[in-house]
Design an enzyme around this catalytic site. Sequence first.
Site, short mmCIF file in Angstrom:
data_model
loop_
_atom_site.label_atom_id
_atom_site.label_comp_id
_atom_site.label_asym_id
_atom_site.label_seq_id
_atom_site.Cartn_x
_atom_site.Cartn_y
_atom_site.Cartn_z
N TRP A 11 -19.11 -7.94 48.51
CA TRP A 11 -18.55 -6.62 48.80
C TRP A 11 -19.61 -5.52 48.89
O TRP A 11 -19.26 -4.35 49.11
CB TRP A 11 -17.47 -6.27 47.75
CG TRP A 11 -16.20 -7.01 47.96
CD1 TRP A 11 -15.90 -7.81 49.03
CD2 TRP A 11 -15.06 -7.03 47.10
NE1 TRP A 11 -14.64 -8.33 48.88
CE2 TRP A 11 -14.09 -7.87 47.71
CE3 TRP A 11 -14.75 -6.42 45.88
CZ2 TRP A 11 -12.85 -8.10 47.12
CZ3 TRP A 11 -13.52 -6.66 45.31
CH2 TRP A 11 -12.58 -7.50 45.93
N LYS A 12 -20.87 -5.88 48.70
CA LYS A 12 -21.97 -4.92 48.86
C LYS A 12 -21.59 -3.58 48.22
O LYS A 12 -21.08 -3.55 47.10
CB LYS A 12 -22.32 -4.77 50.35
CG LYS A 12 -22.50 -6.13 51.03
CD LYS A 12 -23.07 -6.02 52.42
CE LYS A 12 -23.19 -7.41 53.03
NZ LYS A 12 -24.02 -7.45 54.21
N HIS A 97 -30.98 -11.04 48.31
CA HIS A 97 -30.30 -10.66 49.56
C HIS A 97 -31.27 -9.84 50.41
O HIS A 97 -32.05 -9.04 49.88
CB HIS A 97 -29.03 -9.86 49.26
CG HIS A 97 -28.16 -9.73 50.47
ND1 HIS A 97 -28.43 -8.83 51.47
CD2 HIS A 97 -27.06 -10.42 50.86
CE1 HIS A 97 -27.53 -8.96 52.43
NE2 HIS A 97 -26.68 -9.92 52.08
N GLU A 154 -29.05 -16.91 55.49
CA GLU A 154 -28.52 -15.78 56.26
C GLU A 154 -29.58 -15.30 57.26
O GLU A 154 -30.52 -14.58 56.89
CB GLU A 154 -28.19 -14.62 55.30
CG GLU A 154 -27.15 -14.96 54.27
CD GLU A 154 -26.42 -13.71 53.77
OE1 GLU A 154 -25.22 -13.59 54.02
OE2 GLU A 154 -27.07 -12.85 53.15
N SER A 197 -22.00 -12.46 59.51
CA SER A 197 -20.93 -12.21 60.49
C SER A 197 -19.88 -13.32 60.54
O SER A 197 -19.30 -13.55 61.61
CB SER A 197 -21.51 -11.96 61.88
OG SER A 197 -22.27 -10.79 61.88
P1 PGA Z 1 -21.68 -9.95 56.90
O1 PGA Z 1 -22.59 -9.96 55.58
O2 PGA Z 1 -20.68 -11.07 56.74
O3 PGA Z 1 -21.05 -8.61 56.93
O4 PGA Z 1 -22.59 -10.22 58.05
C1 PGA Z 1 -23.03 -11.16 55.00
C2 PGA Z 1 -24.03 -10.85 53.91
O5 PGA Z 1 -24.86 -9.95 54.09
O6 PGA Z 1 -24.01 -11.48 52.85
#
Ligand code: PGA
Length: 233
Positions: A11-12, A97, A154, A197
């Site tokens: 959820w950042k 991250h 990622e 994404s």
């Molecule tokens: P996103 O983020 O699904 O919005 O691309 C993934 C992440 O940064 O962990």
Amino acid sequence: MNRPFFYIANWKMYFTYNETISWISTHGEELSFLAKSHHIIICPSFITLDHIAKEFNQSHLLLSAQNCSAYKKGAHTGQISAASLAEIGCNYCIIGHSEQRNCDNNDIIEQKVLRLLEYNITPILCISNPQEELTPAITAFHKFPEKEIIIAYEPLNAIGSGNVPENRFIEKTFSTIVNFIEHHVSDKTYYMIYGGSVDSENVKRLKLINRLDGFLIGGASTHFDEFKRIIEF
Ligand code: PGA
């Protein structure tokens, strides 16, 4: 035993404190129900972790922090220790991250992974460049041979952009990761997940990725119906 398949909601900083609590009170029950049959890990902000841990302590829903300190305790203003995360019942923690790597180099990330494992928290180690960013996992496996690590691949340009690479590109990187780890250590338990994404449209083809153990989902995990569609696909 079947390998778990993880749905990890990163959820950042999308929600404020109140927004997180409100999201949980609206969708928590249905999410707990989904968690009975799926490995769902929620990664909310530090400030809401304790509240959510208490709310779900009878549920199968799993909880992760988005970062932790590299240090055990002491004069580290603004940091949160792995010990504190363990005390509130947090079982996982995202480390490295790409949105945080401007603050952390590989040595710091390695210390964070070790702190987490000391407190029985499973690190979700994010990498975008396997050759350079996997060494913390190797050190951790040497020091804690019996512990598990989740490795989240990622690609930088896939995060938040809608640009998801072809499966064969992701599979090629997964092989590089497997080869790297197995060259340095053997018989270790690690899970390989993809992030960048992921949404309900591309989940169908992404699920076909060879050796995939789950997804790290940012934006799409903040919309309950979309997250549910991904989980239930
Ligand atoms: P996103 O983020 O699904 O919005 O691309 C993934 C992440 O940064 O962990």
